[in-house]
Enzyme design. Structure first.
Site, PDB file in Angstrom:
ATOM      1  N   LYS A 221       0.832  -1.203   0.000  1.00  0.00           N
ATOM      2  CA  LYS A 221       0.000   0.000   0.000  1.00  0.00           C
ATOM      3  C   LYS A 221       0.868   1.255   0.000  1.00  0.00           C
ATOM      4  CE  LYS A 221      -1.787  -1.575   3.728  1.00  0.00           C
ATOM      5  NZ  LYS A 221      -2.566  -1.832   4.955  1.00  0.00           N
TER       6      LYS A 221
ATOM      7  N   THR B 122      -8.271   8.747   9.101  1.00  0.00           N
ATOM      8  CA  THR B 122      -7.924   7.504   8.422  1.00  0.00           C
ATOM      9  C   THR B 122      -7.723   6.353   9.406  1.00  0.00           C
ATOM     10  OG1 THR B 122      -5.580   8.153   8.459  1.00  0.00           O
ATOM     11  CG2 THR B 122      -6.859   8.698   6.473  1.00  0.00           C
TER      12      THR B 122
ATOM     13  N   GLY C 283      -8.057   3.046  11.094  1.00  0.00           N
ATOM     14  CA  GLY C 283      -8.618   1.761  10.705  1.00  0.00           C
ATOM     15  C   GLY C 283      -8.608   1.458   9.227  1.00  0.00           C
ATOM     16  N   THR C 284      -7.892   2.241   8.429  1.00  0.00           N
ATOM     17  CA  THR C 284      -7.912   2.014   6.983  1.00  0.00           C
ATOM     18  C   THR C 284      -7.313   0.652   6.610  1.00  0.00           C
ATOM     19  OG1 THR C 284      -5.859   3.288   6.820  1.00  0.00           O
ATOM     20  CG2 THR C 284      -7.906   4.427   6.293  1.00  0.00           C
ATOM     21  N   GLY C 285      -6.193   0.301   7.221  1.00  0.00           N
ATOM     22  CA  GLY C 285      -5.558  -0.975   6.886  1.00  0.00           C
ATOM     23  C   GLY C 285      -6.408  -2.163   7.283  1.00  0.00           C
ATOM     24  N   CYS C 286      -7.004  -2.100   8.461  1.00  0.00           N
ATOM     25  CA  CYS C 286      -7.893  -3.171   8.922  1.00  0.00           C
ATOM     26  C   CYS C 286      -9.081  -3.307   7.990  1.00  0.00           C
ATOM     27  CB  CYS C 286      -8.400  -2.869  10.340  1.00  0.00           C
ATOM     28  SG  CYS C 286      -7.119  -2.561  11.566  1.00  0.00           S
TER      29      CYS C 286
END
Length: 269
Positions: free
Chosen positions: A173, A204, A206-209
């Protein structure tokens, strides 16, 4: 209805971890289940404490799900200790779920180390080889690949290094780079660029989760890896674009924006 399991930590503020995963699953029309690896005290301003769950309880949670319910995909997030990682790896080796997405959570946005340094090797040797897709961001990829990443070319090089550790696909990412938020998906042979505009917001959390959970849900729903990632990228872009200014720090993304829009529930947004 497809059933998707998240194995991750709990976020008391509801923006990341287990809570974000379950919201993302629901938004994709799959039934969400959870194995909690740790309980965190956190909010939009940071992580303040972590209590790891006993490995025997983690083992029992895994068995309770797989012995009773067909699991169509698994998403793995925060796994902070070596013994936790090995317990999860043993469970996955026993039950052999078809689709496994690993988000190698290492450091929170506030700088809190969520993966203990002595557990990094276990993550790389015990879990990554089991992954259908692994989704590191640039700081995580730098840690795993032992290199500095500033350019798209260096992202490609790091993705290739990570792929050699065993996952079928690497989604690196690019959100931490300056400029457009370009991600790179590598299957061991070719690189696929997923481009999107950068959204100017600090919210942003929690974007990866959320993204990795969306990929797992899409895989469970029968999409190919390329399609699952592309659809998840579109979903998280919309969720960030309509994120919430909740709390005093980095607010959460809007997991249900499209559903709220269809239901006519956005008038007070």
């Amino acid at each position: 209805m497809k059933k998707v399991l998240t194995i991750a930590g709990s976020d008391s503020s509801g923006g990341a971890g287990i809570q974000a995963d379950l919201k993302s699953f629901s938004a994709h029309g799959v039934f969400g289940m959870s194995v909690i690896t740790a309980v965190t005290a956190q909010n939009t301003q940071g992580v303040f404490a972590v209590q790891d769950i006993d490995i025997h309880v983690i083992e029992k949670q895994i068995a309770a799900i797989f012995d009773d319910i067909k699991v169509d995909a698994v998403k793995i997030g925060m796994v902070s200790r070596t013994e936790t990682i090995r317990t999860i790896a043993a469970g996955l080796a026993k039950y052999k779920p078809q689709n496994i997405v690993i988000d190698p959570v290492m450091i929170s946005k506030s700088g809190y180390y969520l993966l203990q340094p002595d557990a990094v090797d276990a993550l790389l040797t015990d879990l990554l080889p089991l992954a259908t897709i692994v989704t590191p961001n640039i700081p995580e990829a730098e840690e795993i690949a032992h290199m500095k990443i500033d350019s798209l070319k260096e992202m490609e090089e790091a993705a290739a290094i990570i792929h050699r550790l065993g996952p079928s696909y690497v989604l690196l990412k690019g959100g931490h780079r300056v400029g457009d938020a370009t991600d790179i998906l590598f299957d061991g042979t070719s690189y696929h660029y997923l481009e999107s505009k950068r959204i100017e917001t600090q919210n942003t959390h929690g974007t990866g989760c959320t993204l990795s959970a969306a990929i797992a849900a899409n895989l469970a729903n029968g999409w190919t890896a390329d399609e699952a990632v592309a659809r998840a990228k579109e979903y998280i872009t919309t969720a960030i674009e309509h994120s919430f200014a909740i709390g005093k720090g980095v607010g959460p993304v809007h997991h249900f924006y499209n559903l709220y829009q269809k239901a006519g529930m956005l008038s007070n947004e």
